[in-house]
Write a protein that holds these residues in place. Structure first.
Motif, PDB file in Angstrom:
ATOM      1  N   THR A 189    -111.824 -74.822  39.706  1.00 63.50           N
ATOM      2  CA  THR A 189    -110.538 -74.256  39.310  1.00 63.50           C
ATOM      3  C   THR A 189    -109.483 -74.663  40.327  1.00 63.50           C
ATOM      4  N   VAL A 190    -108.407 -75.272  39.838  1.00 63.04           N
ATOM      5  CA  VAL A 190    -107.318 -75.761  40.684  1.00 63.04           C
ATOM      6  C   VAL A 190    -106.223 -74.707  40.755  1.00 63.04           C
ATOM      7  N   VAL A 191    -105.695 -74.500  41.959  1.00 65.54           N
ATOM      8  CA  VAL A 191    -104.607 -73.548  42.169  1.00 65.54           C
ATOM      9  C   VAL A 191    -103.665 -74.142  43.206  1.00 65.54           C
ATOM     10  N   ASP A 192    -102.400 -73.797  43.127  1.00 60.27           N
ATOM     11  CA  ASP A 192    -101.465 -74.178  44.183  1.00 60.27           C
ATOM     12  C   ASP A 192    -100.928 -72.912  44.841  1.00 60.27           C
ATOM     13  N   ALA A 193    -100.458 -73.043  46.070  1.00 60.64           N
ATOM     14  CA  ALA A 193    -100.074 -71.867  46.861  1.00 60.64           C
ATOM     15  C   ALA A 193     -98.918 -71.096  46.235  1.00 60.64           C
ATOM     16  N   GLU A 194     -97.959 -71.819  45.638  1.00 52.71           N
ATOM     17  CA  GLU A 194     -96.804 -71.143  45.034  1.00 52.71           C
ATOM     18  C   GLU A 194     -97.240 -70.267  43.873  1.00 52.71           C
ATOM     19  N   ARG A 195     -98.107 -70.805  43.012  1.00 50.30           N
ATOM     20  CA  ARG A 195     -98.588 -70.024  41.869  1.00 50.30           C
ATOM     21  C   ARG A 195     -99.500 -68.883  42.338  1.00 50.30           C
ATOM     22  N   LEU A 196    -100.282 -69.148  43.366  1.00 50.27           N
ATOM     23  CA  LEU A 196    -101.153 -68.119  43.908  1.00 50.27           C
ATOM     24  C   LEU A 196    -100.337 -66.918  44.371  1.00 50.27           C
ATOM     25  N   ALA A 197     -99.244 -67.183  45.080  1.00 50.01           N
ATOM     26  CA  ALA A 197     -98.398 -66.092  45.571  1.00 50.01           C
ATOM     27  C   ALA A 197     -97.710 -65.362  44.426  1.00 50.01           C
ATOM     28  N   ALA A 198     -97.222 -66.127  43.438  1.00 47.32           N
ATOM     29  CA  ALA A 198     -96.471 -65.519  42.340  1.00 47.32           C
ATOM     30  C   ALA A 198     -97.360 -64.668  41.446  1.00 47.32           C
ATOM     31  N   LEU A 199     -98.523 -65.183  41.091  1.00 49.43           N
ATOM     32  CA  LEU A 199     -99.373 -64.474  40.136  1.00 49.43           C
ATOM     33  C   LEU A 199    -100.293 -63.457  40.807  1.00 49.43           C
ATOM     34  N   SER A 200    -100.380 -63.493  42.121  1.00 50.96           N
ATOM     35  CA  SER A 200    -101.158 -62.475  42.826  1.00 50.96           C
ATOM     36  C   SER A 200    -100.321 -61.253  43.172  1.00 50.96           C
ATOM     37  N   SER A 201     -99.002 -61.366  42.994  1.00 51.75           N
ATOM     38  CA  SER A 201     -98.121 -60.250  43.324  1.00 51.75           C
ATOM     39  C   SER A 201     -98.121 -59.226  42.198  1.00 51.75           C
ATOM     40  N   ASN A 202     -97.470 -58.117  42.414  1.00 53.88           N
ATOM     41  CA  ASN A 202     -97.369 -57.071  41.393  1.00 53.88           C
ATOM     42  C   ASN A 202     -96.164 -57.270  40.483  1.00 53.88           C
ATOM     43  N   ASN A 203     -95.426 -58.360  40.706  1.00 54.55           N
ATOM     44  CA  ASN A 203     -94.253 -58.637  39.882  1.00 54.55           C
ATOM     45  C   ASN A 203     -94.635 -59.535  38.715  1.00 54.55           C
ATOM     46  N   GLY A 204     -93.795 -59.573  37.686  1.00 50.75           N
ATOM     47  CA  GLY A 204     -94.019 -60.474  36.571  1.00 50.75           C
ATOM     48  C   GLY A 204     -94.970 -59.899  35.544  1.00 50.75           C
ATOM     49  N   ASN A 205     -95.578 -60.790  34.762  1.00 49.59           N
ATOM     50  CA  ASN A 205     -96.419 -60.405  33.637  1.00 49.59           C
ATOM     51  C   ASN A 205     -97.822 -60.055  34.122  1.00 49.59           C
ATOM     52  N   ALA A 206     -98.228 -58.802  33.943  1.00 48.14           N
ATOM     53  CA  ALA A 206     -99.523 -58.349  34.445  1.00 48.14           C
ATOM     54  C   ALA A 206    -100.678 -59.041  33.731  1.00 48.14           C
ATOM     55  N   ASP A 207    -100.520 -59.342  32.451  1.00 49.55           N
ATOM     56  CA  ASP A 207    -101.599 -59.996  31.712  1.00 49.55           C
ATOM     57  C   ASP A 207    -101.789 -61.439  32.167  1.00 49.55           C
ATOM     58  N   LEU A 208    -100.694 -62.155  32.465  1.00 53.36           N
ATOM     59  CA  LEU A 208    -100.824 -63.501  33.013  1.00 53.36           C
ATOM     60  C   LEU A 208    -101.523 -63.467  34.367  1.00 53.36           C
ATOM     61  N   SER A 209    -101.192 -62.493  35.190  1.00 54.19           N
ATOM     62  CA  SER A 209    -101.854 -62.348  36.491  1.00 54.19           C
ATOM     63  C   SER A 209    -103.347 -62.059  36.311  1.00 54.19           C
ATOM     64  N   TYR A 210    -103.674 -61.264  35.308  1.00 44.05           N
ATOM     65  CA  TYR A 210    -105.079 -60.963  35.004  1.00 44.05           C
ATOM     66  C   TYR A 210    -105.822 -62.239  34.615  1.00 44.05           C
ATOM     67  N   LEU A 211    -105.230 -63.047  33.751  1.00 39.78           N
ATOM     68  CA  LEU A 211    -105.852 -64.297  33.315  1.00 39.78           C
ATOM     69  C   LEU A 211    -106.049 -65.237  34.503  1.00 39.78           C
ATOM     70  N   PHE A 212    -105.036 -65.360  35.318  1.00 43.90           N
ATOM     71  CA  PHE A 212    -105.089 -66.208  36.502  1.00 43.90           C
ATOM     72  C   PHE A 212    -106.237 -65.779  37.417  1.00 43.90           C
ATOM     73  N   ALA A 213    -106.372 -64.476  37.642  1.00 40.14           N
ATOM     74  CA  ALA A 213    -107.442 -63.968  38.506  1.00 40.14           C
ATOM     75  C   ALA A 213    -108.819 -64.254  37.925  1.00 40.14           C
ATOM     76  N   LYS A 214    -108.960 -64.150  36.605  1.00 39.89           N
ATOM     77  CA  LYS A 214    -110.253 -64.423  35.970  1.00 39.89           C
ATOM     78  C   LYS A 214    -110.623 -65.900  36.065  1.00 39.89           C
ATOM     79  N   GLN A 215    -109.627 -66.789  35.994  1.00 38.15           N
ATOM     80  CA  GLN A 215    -109.914 -68.210  36.187  1.00 38.15           C
ATOM     81  C   GLN A 215    -110.512 -68.462  37.562  1.00 38.15           C
ATOM     82  N   LEU A 216    -109.974 -67.788  38.566  1.00 42.05           N
ATOM     83  CA  LEU A 216    -110.480 -67.964  39.924  1.00 42.05           C
ATOM     84  C   LEU A 216    -111.826 -67.266  40.115  1.00 42.05           C
TER      85      LEU A 216
END
Length: 372
Positions: A121-148
């Motif tokens: 699974t490929v990740v970049d630091a900018e996306r890691l910071a954005a989708l690991s935060s409590n801001n933005g779309n919670a479901d997208l963050s959930y999907l991102f975490a499951k990929q990892l």
């Protein structure tokens, strides 16, 4: 046995660049390699790029898990038609649960033809910071975490854009959050760390563990993004500046997304003309476009393929792309004709053909690595 290696990761992480650089290096080592791309729609930028570098097949109209039979057919066609020994498959950027829905079914039902390797699974630091935060779309963050969470190898891309301290902090965070995965930093663009990453990916043992996924949240995450694939013919009797046209389009789209508060998964453009294939990418609202390869010179005519995945309604994405095309065409003093693609859409609810649980640890004595 044919090696079947799978790469995943959220939109904009650099999967395609990683895949093609891996293919190039494996070919230099004497391997016969082919690439399989994947998307919810058709008219793919990534497929155009892959075909310029390797034998390529594509699975369209859904993710690998929902189009499993198509994936197997494409893989077999590449093997039979081109005699490849290694397949590199890039899952669509909104896909998760690949261990249960793709890799284990390959091992169980096609283990006599394929050796399904580890999932990277490929990740970049900018996306890691954005989708690991409590801001933005919670479901997208959930999907991102499951990929990892399901990854055997987590590949931190774009470290050439980070200082040493930031790189180490991101690597440490990934090690702590996902202790079951091997974590490696690299840059697909500069090549830094690529040889070690490939060695790790090719030698890593797939982990026989289950990852629980709420498919309702998974579906909401995919549906949060509008998807658009479109092909245009851009022309001007006296020639037009392809670099100016593509950059203006993505800059207009970037500003529109920023003004509306839309998150951008990615927006990509290829310009193709005789002797020319250029790609332009955008991965954040308010961000600047990035060009891969030399800027195209004056072009009398070019085919432009546009792929955009943005967190807005499909009708909003249609309007935003149309406005960006008009702005770019006016600035470049060109004209456009739409010749392919579809209106923006939202992916359907994921319905995998198979979903196999990992065997209990006591079942591993046979050495099948989860195939039986």
């Amino acid at each position: 046995m044919i090696e079947f290696m799978t790469i995943s990761g959220f939109l904009g992480a650099g999967k395609t660049t990683t895949l093609l650089e891996t293919a190039r290096r494996l070919r230099e080592d004497g391997r016969r390699v082919a690439v399989i791309t994947n998307d919810q729609g058709t008219e793919l930028v990534d497929t155009q790029l892959a075909r310029s570098a390797a034998e390529t097949g594509e699975v369209t109209g859904g993710c690998f898990c929902c189009r499993f039979d198509d994936l197997v057919k494409v893989a077999m066609d590449l093997i039979n038609d081109h005699g490849v020994g290694t397949l590199l498959a890039e899952a669509v950027g909104s896909c998760a649960d690949l261990q249960a829905t793709v890799l284990r079914p390959l091992r169980r039902y096609y283990g006599d033809r394929f050796t399904a390797g580890s999932l990277m699974t490929v990740v970049d630091a900018e996306r890691l910071a954005a989708l690991s935060s409590n801001n933005g779309n919670a479901d997208l963050s959930y999907l991102f975490a499951k990929q990892l969470e399901e990854a055997d190898v987590i590949a931190l891309n774009k470290i050439d854009l980070l200082d040493a301290e930031t790189t180490q902090a991101a690597l440490d965070e990934l090690h702590i959050r996902y202790p079951s995965a091997t974590v490696a930093g690299y840059s697909a663009k500069s090549g830094r760390g690529m040889d070690q990453l490939i060695k790790t990916w090719m030698s890593q043992t797939a982990a026989p563990r289950n990852v629980e996924i709420d498919y309702n949240r998974y579906a909401r995450a995919e549906a949060a993004l509008a998807w658009l694939n479109q092909t245009l013919i851009v022309r001007a009797p006296g020639g037009f500046d392809g670099d100016l046209w593509a950059r203006t389009l993505l800059e207009h789209l970037s500003k529109a997304a920023q003004d509306e508060g839309w998150a951008i998964g990615h927006a990509k453009i290829t310009l193709r003309a005789p002797g020319v294939l250029s790609r332009f990418s955008l991965i954040s609202s308010g961000g600047a476009p990035v060009a891969d390869g030399p800027a195209p010179g004056p072009l009398a005519e070019a085919e432009a393929c546009i792929n955009a995945r943005i967190a807005c309604a499909p009708t909003q994405l249609d309007d935003a792309i149309a406005a960006a095309v008009r702005a770019a065409t006016e600035v470049a003093a060109a004209e456009v004709e739409r010749c392919g693609g579809e209106r923006a859409f939202q992916p359907a609810y994921p319905q995998p053909a198979y979903r196999l649980a990992a065997p209990e640890p006591s079942a591993q004595i046979c050495g099948c690595n989860g195939a039986c």
